[in-house]
Design an enzyme around this catalytic site. Structure first.
Site, mmCIF file in Angstrom:
data_model
loop_
_atom_site.group_PDB
_atom_site.id
_atom_site.type_symbol
_atom_site.label_atom_id
_atom_site.label_comp_id
_atom_site.label_asym_id
_atom_site.label_seq_id
_atom_site.Cartn_x
_atom_site.Cartn_y
_atom_site.Cartn_z
ATOM 1 N N GLU A 1 9.550 48.278 -81.672
ATOM 2 C CA GLU A 1 9.687 48.850 -80.593
ATOM 3 C C GLU A 1 10.129 50.511 -81.147
ATOM 4 O O GLU A 1 10.466 51.230 -79.762
ATOM 5 C CB GLU A 1 10.485 48.474 -79.700
ATOM 6 C CG GLU A 1 9.982 47.381 -78.767
ATOM 7 C CD GLU A 1 10.693 47.147 -78.385
ATOM 8 O OE1 GLU A 1 12.203 46.806 -78.213
ATOM 9 O OE2 GLU A 1 10.830 44.959 -78.370
ATOM 10 N N ASP B 1 21.781 37.119 -91.402
ATOM 11 C CA ASP B 1 22.834 35.633 -92.210
ATOM 12 C C ASP B 1 22.053 33.899 -92.146
ATOM 13 O O ASP B 1 21.601 33.788 -91.333
ATOM 14 C CB ASP B 1 24.080 35.890 -92.057
ATOM 15 C CG ASP B 1 25.249 34.503 -92.257
ATOM 16 O OD1 ASP B 1 25.524 35.270 -93.130
ATOM 17 O OD2 ASP B 1 25.132 33.855 -91.317
HETATM 18 C C1 NOJ Z 1 26.538 33.639 -95.686
HETATM 19 C C2 NOJ Z 1 27.435 34.633 -95.915
HETATM 20 O O1 NOJ Z 1 27.188 35.281 -97.058
HETATM 21 C C3 NOJ Z 1 28.777 33.935 -95.746
HETATM 22 O O2 NOJ Z 1 30.053 35.101 -96.261
HETATM 23 C C4 NOJ Z 1 28.949 33.302 -94.972
HETATM 24 O O3 NOJ Z 1 30.113 32.573 -94.656
HETATM 25 C C5 NOJ Z 1 27.576 32.310 -94.361
HETATM 26 N N1 NOJ Z 1 26.919 33.076 -94.566
HETATM 27 C C6 NOJ Z 1 28.054 31.556 -92.843
HETATM 28 O O4 NOJ Z 1 27.695 32.636 -91.790
#
Ligand code: NOJ
Length: 591
Positions: free
Chosen positions: A290, A241
């Site tokens: 790993e 993310d």
């Molecule tokens: C990207 C994620 O896809 C989204 O759903 C989220 O709100 C933001 N990052 C923050 O984590």
């Protein structure tokens, strides 16, 4: 329709992104109950079809209105019949759901409303037995404000080592009553929040999502532990993310948001896409290696250019990065061709394979998007990394949107590289616009003003409504006791039950496309068929003569000769009996 006669393709420009040793995707050989042996092929991900599950909205096995791991386990036969190679699970960790689970309380546990670690293991085993790999979301830029470390930081007070794991600052003004900078969070409102003792902490997203300090060795070490924790439990890969935001450089005097906006995003920006973020991913890579086969990763990195994105896809880093270019483009031949050519060229330089995405949990479903007026300038709210374009009801042509979506999907599935599908797109689901305000959950809806929302956007709840499995029953078969977001009456006709066995349904199209793709997929090469790629038409040829031709316009065009394998809409007969490819349609041929 008359039988097409064979002729030879007219290839011209070749765009190749072949990696040494890359092979066709491997995975479930056929639908059925027999266990499938997953191979140790380290390239399995290169051309995989990955199905994104938003766990709270996929299937509810416990009957509390929230999707869960039991629900997923019960639907593995469905996934296997669909023919996907892997599933990617959006966050399933304990969370107060301030941001749909992207506010994580504990990275090494399962939300009790979603299941247990034992159920996770059972799901992982069952997926693997069905020949399906498992990718999990990892959220390293921020934790939730309920994470043990953040609670410790609050309790320990200013200047404590506990505060060092996050980004705390004193405020400006005589009494520190002003935030350290005027920055805005991605969901609207200030990016700094004040705590009781007067200090402020940084949160790029909601105030419940404090940003980690990635200069801190304990933060780095803890994520390595988390990667091993899930890898040891059989997880095959990670979706990372906001991968571009981890490294930050906050000088004593912070720049204003106007100054930040002027700064180039070339590796030196204080907050976004800094070069040293790749040192973090090089450490992660060592952990991935790993394992056998090595664990994989795909970066969610909204960066300024394909060149910057390529750094995240380096084999010394995460290995693959999402390319969201198709998802932000109009349904146009020129745009699609440019995007494919650029991205294949880019992935060839890194040795990675390209990725393709048309829908996900952050954007308006592509069946709806393609029925809206052309996106052009006002289409996306990209800086904040999601698109808000829910749009008013008037101006949407749902039939055309779905027709184009089916054509775009066949185009996507014919490309070299991996395709990331989002749950429900295989049913041709539209965005659900009719959610009463008081039932909306997305902080992007609640924390931006109506004026801020581009195109009257409604936030992201409309793409996260629990899936319809049956025509009737409580929550259309999602569970036994309602659904955490309201489902519209029209879900009955787009339920799995309604579409199963219907030769014209979108579900049947996806199943057939994935089955054929598995048999047709070869080396990661693509050639544009120049003879047939004119005006609104784009024709591409893959090794072995697999041809995909898309008519992005309205008027029917002649179909090249060849054996028709599949089409996203029925073909038409021309005056001379030769087949025509209608507007907004893709056909796959063997030539
Ligand atoms: C990207 C994620 O896809 C989204 O759903 C989220 O709100 C933001 N990052 C923050 O984590």
């Amino acid at each position: 329709m008359s039988t097409p006669t064979p002729s030879s393709p007219a290839p011209a420009e070749t765009t190749a992104a072949t990696a040494p040793g890359s092979t066709a995707a491997t995975g479930p050989a056929a639908a059925g109950s027999d266990a499938v042996e997953l191979t140790a092929d380290p390239t399995w991900w290169r051309q995989a079809v990955v199905y994104q599950i938003y766990p709270r909205s996929f299937a509810d096995g416990s009957g509390d209105g929230i999707g869960d791991l039991r629900g997923i386990i019960s639907r593995i036969p469905y996934l296997r019949r669909l023919g996907v190679d892997a599933v990617w699970l959006s966050p399933f960790y304990p969370s107060a759901l301030a941001d749909g689970g992207y506010d994580v309380d504990d990275y090494r546990d399962v939300d009790p409303r979603i299941g247990t670690l034992e159920e996770f293991d059972e799901m992982s085993r069952a997926l693997h037995e069905a020949g399906i790999r498992l990718i999990v979301d990892i959220v390293p830029n921020h934790s939730s404000n309920r994470h043990a470390w953040f609670r410790e930081a609050l309790a320990a007070g200013p200047g404590s080592p506990e505060r060092e794991r996050y980004i705390f600052r004193d405020g400006l003004g005589e009494h520190g009553e002003l935030p350290p900078a005027d920055w805005t969070s991605a969901f609207g409102g200030p990016a700094w929040t004040r705590v009781e003792d007067g200090q402020w902490y940084l949160h790029t997203f909601a105030r419940e999502q404090p940003d980690f300090n990635w200069d801190h060795p304990e933060v780095r070490e803890d994520f390595l532990t988390t990667l091993r924790f899930w890898s040891d439990r059989g997880v095959d890969g990670f979706r990372v993310d906001v991968a571009q935001c981890l490294a930050k450089h906050l000088a004593e005097d912070l720049p204003s948001s106007a100054e930040l906006a002027e700064m180039p995003q070339d590796g030196t920006h204080p907050l976004v896409d800094r070069d040293e973020v790749h040192e973090i991913y090089a450490e992660w890579r060592r952990v991935f290696e790993e394992y056998t086969p090595p664990r994989t990763a795909v970066a969610e990195a909204w960066v300024s250019s394909p060149e910057r994105r390529a750094k995240y896809a380096s084999p010394r880093g995460l290995g693959q990065a999402f390319n969201f270019d198709l998802l932000t483009a109009d349904f146009e031949a020129d745009a699609f061709r440019r995007i494919v050519t650029d991205n294949l060229r880019q992935s060839a330089t890194t040795g990675s394979s390209s990725t393709w995405v048309l829908s996900n949990h952050d954007v308006v479903r592509h069946a709806t998007r393609y029925g809206l007026p052309p996106l052009q300038g006002r289409e996306v709210k990209q800086g904040a990394e999601w698109i808000i374009a829910g749009g008013p009801e008037e101006g949407i042509d749902r039939e055309l949107g779905l027709r184009r979506a089916r054509a775009a999907t066949l185009f996507e599935l014919a490309l070299p590289g991996s395709a990331y599908l989002y749950q429900g797109e295989e049913l041709g689901l539209h965005e659900v616009a009719e959610i009463p305000d008081e039932q909306r959950q997305d902080p992007a809806f609640w924390r931006t003003t109506a004026e801020d929302r581009s195109f009257d956007g409604l936030g992201r709840d409309g793409t996260r409504v629990p899936l319809p499995w049956t025509r009737e029953g409580s929550s259309f078969g999602f569970g036994t006791d309602g659904a955490h977001l309201p489902q519209p009456a029209w879900f009955a006709d787009v339920s799995v039950e309604a579409e199963d066995g219907d030769p014209a349904s979108t579900l049947t199209l996806y199943r057939e496309a994935l089955r054929l793709r598995r048999t047709l997929q070869g080396a990661e090469e693509l050639t544009w068929d120049e003879e047939h790629s004119t005006g609104d038409v784009l024709a591409l040829v893959r090794p072995g003569g697999w041809t995909s031709i898309t008519n992005f316009g309205d008027a029917p065009v002649p179909l090249p000769a060849g054996e028709v394998l599949l089409s996203s809409a029925p073909l038409e007969d021309g005056p001379d009996g030769a087949p025509l490819l209608p507007g907004a349609t893709t056909a796959w041929l063997r030539r």
